[in-house]
Design an enzyme around this catalytic site. Structure first.
Site, PDB file in Angstrom:
ATOM      1  N   GLU A  36       0.835  -1.211   0.000  1.00 22.78           N
ATOM      2  CA  GLU A  36       0.000   0.000   0.000  1.00 22.78           C
ATOM      3  C   GLU A  36       0.869   1.259   0.000  1.00 22.78           C
ATOM      4  O   GLU A  36       0.495   2.286  -0.561  1.00 22.78           O
ATOM      5  CB  GLU A  36      -0.890   0.021   1.253  1.00 22.78           C
ATOM      6  CG  GLU A  36      -1.884  -1.126   1.345  1.00 22.78           C
ATOM      7  CD  GLU A  36      -2.399  -1.368   2.776  1.00 22.78           C
ATOM      8  OE1 GLU A  36      -3.373  -2.118   2.912  1.00 22.78           O
ATOM      9  OE2 GLU A  36      -1.838  -0.828   3.754  1.00 22.78           O
ATOM     10  N   THR A 114      -6.224  -0.639   3.523  1.00 23.99           N
ATOM     11  CA  THR A 114      -7.338  -1.396   2.963  1.00 23.99           C
ATOM     12  C   THR A 114      -8.244  -1.873   4.104  1.00 23.99           C
ATOM     13  O   THR A 114      -7.848  -1.861   5.273  1.00 23.99           O
ATOM     14  CB  THR A 114      -6.828  -2.585   2.143  1.00 23.99           C
ATOM     15  OG1 THR A 114      -5.926  -3.333   2.943  1.00 23.99           O
ATOM     16  CG2 THR A 114      -6.133  -2.115   0.883  1.00 23.99           C
ATOM     17  N   LYS A 197     -14.183  -2.477   8.014  1.00 24.66           N
ATOM     18  CA  LYS A 197     -13.501  -3.168   9.120  1.00 24.66           C
ATOM     19  C   LYS A 197     -12.020  -3.247   8.778  1.00 24.66           C
ATOM     20  O   LYS A 197     -11.659  -3.683   7.679  1.00 24.66           O
ATOM     21  CB  LYS A 197     -14.143  -4.558   9.204  1.00 24.66           C
ATOM     22  CG  LYS A 197     -13.339  -5.672   9.792  1.00 24.66           C
ATOM     23  CD  LYS A 197     -14.122  -6.993   9.683  1.00 24.66           C
ATOM     24  CE  LYS A 197     -13.416  -8.086  10.458  1.00 24.66           C
ATOM     25  NZ  LYS A 197     -12.183  -8.556   9.820  1.00 24.66           N
ATOM     26  N   ASP A 198     -11.167  -2.801   9.706  1.00 24.58           N
ATOM     27  CA  ASP A 198      -9.728  -2.861   9.426  1.00 24.58           C
ATOM     28  C   ASP A 198      -8.978  -3.384  10.651  1.00 24.58           C
ATOM     29  O   ASP A 198      -9.592  -3.901  11.597  1.00 24.58           O
ATOM     30  CB  ASP A 198      -9.194  -1.470   8.999  1.00 24.58           C
ATOM     31  CG  ASP A 198      -8.932  -0.564  10.196  1.00 24.58           C
ATOM     32  OD1 ASP A 198      -9.495  -0.817  11.287  1.00 24.58           O
ATOM     33  OD2 ASP A 198      -8.161   0.402  10.053  1.00 24.58           O
ATOM     34  N   MET A 199      -7.634  -3.216  10.641  1.00 18.17           N
ATOM     35  CA  MET A 199      -6.826  -3.760  11.730  1.00 18.17           C
ATOM     36  C   MET A 199      -5.949  -2.694  12.398  1.00 18.17           C
ATOM     37  O   MET A 199      -5.056  -3.040  13.172  1.00 18.17           O
ATOM     38  CB  MET A 199      -5.957  -4.920  11.213  1.00 18.17           C
ATOM     39  CG  MET A 199      -6.793  -6.096  10.702  1.00 18.17           C
ATOM     40  SD  MET A 199      -5.810  -7.421   9.963  1.00 18.17           S
ATOM     41  CE  MET A 199      -4.915  -8.031  11.368  1.00 18.17           C
ATOM     42  N   GLU A 200      -6.176  -1.429  12.083  1.00 18.50           N
ATOM     43  CA  GLU A 200      -5.326  -0.369  12.667  1.00 18.50           C
ATOM     44  C   GLU A 200      -6.069   0.887  13.112  1.00 18.50           C
ATOM     45  O   GLU A 200      -5.648   1.554  14.077  1.00 18.50           O
ATOM     46  CB  GLU A 200      -4.239   0.077  11.645  1.00 18.50           C
ATOM     47  CG  GLU A 200      -3.142  -0.918  11.380  1.00 18.50           C
ATOM     48  CD  GLU A 200      -3.501  -1.927  10.293  1.00 18.50           C
ATOM     49  OE1 GLU A 200      -4.426  -1.633   9.497  1.00 18.50           O
ATOM     50  OE2 GLU A 200      -2.879  -3.010  10.245  1.00 18.50           O
ATOM     51  N   ASP A 223     -12.287  -6.492   0.193  1.00 22.85           N
ATOM     52  CA  ASP A 223     -13.078  -7.731   0.319  1.00 22.85           C
ATOM     53  C   ASP A 223     -14.418  -7.411   0.969  1.00 22.85           C
ATOM     54  O   ASP A 223     -14.518  -6.484   1.767  1.00 22.85           O
ATOM     55  CB  ASP A 223     -12.307  -8.778   1.138  1.00 22.85           C
ATOM     56  CG  ASP A 223     -11.774  -8.202   2.429  1.00 22.85           C
ATOM     57  OD1 ASP A 223     -10.672  -7.606   2.418  1.00 22.85           O
ATOM     58  OD2 ASP A 223     -12.469  -8.311   3.458  1.00 22.85           O
TER      59      ASP A 223
HETATM   60  N1  ADE Z   1      -8.081  -5.258   5.565  1.00 21.24           N
HETATM   61  C1  ADE Z   1      -8.563  -5.637   4.370  1.00 21.24           C
HETATM   62  N2  ADE Z   1      -9.608  -6.468   4.514  1.00 21.24           N
HETATM   63  C2  ADE Z   1      -9.810  -6.617   5.845  1.00 21.24           C
HETATM   64  C3  ADE Z   1     -10.736  -7.341   6.630  1.00 21.24           C
HETATM   65  N3  ADE Z   1     -11.666  -8.107   6.074  1.00 21.24           N
HETATM   66  N4  ADE Z   1     -10.637  -7.249   7.960  1.00 21.24           N
HETATM   67  C4  ADE Z   1      -9.677  -6.491   8.546  1.00 21.24           C
HETATM   68  N5  ADE Z   1      -8.783  -5.783   7.853  1.00 21.24           N
HETATM   69  C5  ADE Z   1      -8.843  -5.834   6.514  1.00 21.24           C
END
Ligand code: ADE
Length: 265
Positions: A36, A114, A197-200, A223
């Site tokens: 990214e 993303t 929904k992400d992770m950060e 996704d």
């Molecule tokens: N980043 C990209 N797709 C994700 C997902 N489904 N959940 C968490 N972080 C993401």
């Protein structure tokens, strides 16, 4: 006589108000994955900082340079020292956000990355969202008030003029440390009313808020979480193409910010 603390608070408020009126000078862009980050590094013609502002031995990478009168810093948490994969997730995101603010004193943080999107909430692959709210979905503490501390829901810094100028969708962002979604996570994400929904994101927001730095969150959908494709497969399939959309939006946002103050965003 007013207690000393009051004067200190007033002085701080005056400084923040002054900073909000002068043009944005320094931006920190936190990006979790190399795939990214690198197209933006090229776009802004940034160079890697070889004399790191970060502690010796950490994998965190800063790319920096001047673009349209803005000091741009792209911060990528780098590769895990043992496993060699991108250091995704909330721990690395919080650490680099903290260290970057301490070292660089930015006027603004942009967390770009993303995300998974919910088609039931209007998300499609390739959409780019500006998050209006952030919250965690995997910090469950079922004790009064600790429950809210865990979720840590926040409104993000408002940017009404930016939204008039740059084509972005707006939605709530929910953050957790897993790419997949357990039934517990799903219930919490629904309770958070999230579209992406992400992770950060919420981790970056927590630190930015602690240190009173305005932060915005730009998330591109790789996704569809409530679709029928396996998340990891769909994510990997779309990562490169969706990153192009993400990076185009981030460039438009930075172009918009150039010459403006925080209060004009
Ligand atoms: N980043 C990209 N797709 C994700 C997902 N489904 N959940 C968490 N972080 C993401």
């Amino acid at each position: 006589m007013a207690p000393l603390g009051d004067n200190t608070n007033i002085a701080e408020e005056v400084m923040v108000a002054e900073a909000e009126k002068r043009p944005v000078s320094t931006i920190v862009i936190i990006i979790a994955m190399q795939t990214e980050a690198l197209p933006l590094v090229a776009k802004f013609q940034l160079t890697e900082d070889l004399d790191s502002v970060f502690p010796k031995g950490v994998p965190w990478v800063r790319y920096h340079g001047l673009y349209k009168d803005l000091h741009i810093n792209i911060i990528w948490p780098g590769k895990d020292g043992v496993l060699g994969v991108d250091s995704v997730g909330t721990i690395s995101a919080s650490l680099v956000t903290y260290a970057s603010i301490q070292a660089l004193q930015p006027d603004l943080i942009i967390n770009a990355g993303t995300a998974g999107g919910f088609k039931a909430k209007g998300a499609s692959i390739g959409d780019v969202f500006l998050a209006c709210n952030v919250a965690f979905h995997d910090r469950r503490i079922p004790i009064p008030v600790f429950d809210q501390y865990g979720i840590c829901a926040k409104q993000t810094f408002p940017t009404p003029n930016l939204l008039k100028e740059v084509q972005l969708k707006v939605g709530k962002l929910s953050t957790g440390d897993s790419l997949d979604m357990s039934p517990h996570d799903e219930a919490a994400i629904i309770a958070n009313d999230a579209t992406v929904k992400d992770m950060e994101g919420a981790a970056v927001a927590y630190v930015a808020d602690l240190l009173s730095v305005p932060a915005i969150f730009i998330k591109a959908v790789t996704d569809i979480v409530d679709g029928d494709k396996p998340t990891a497969e769909e994510f990997l399939q779309n990562l490169v193409a969706v990153t192009a959309a993400l990076d185009q939006s981030v460039t438009q946002i930075v172009d918009f910010i150039s010459g403006k103050s925080i209060s004009e965003l």
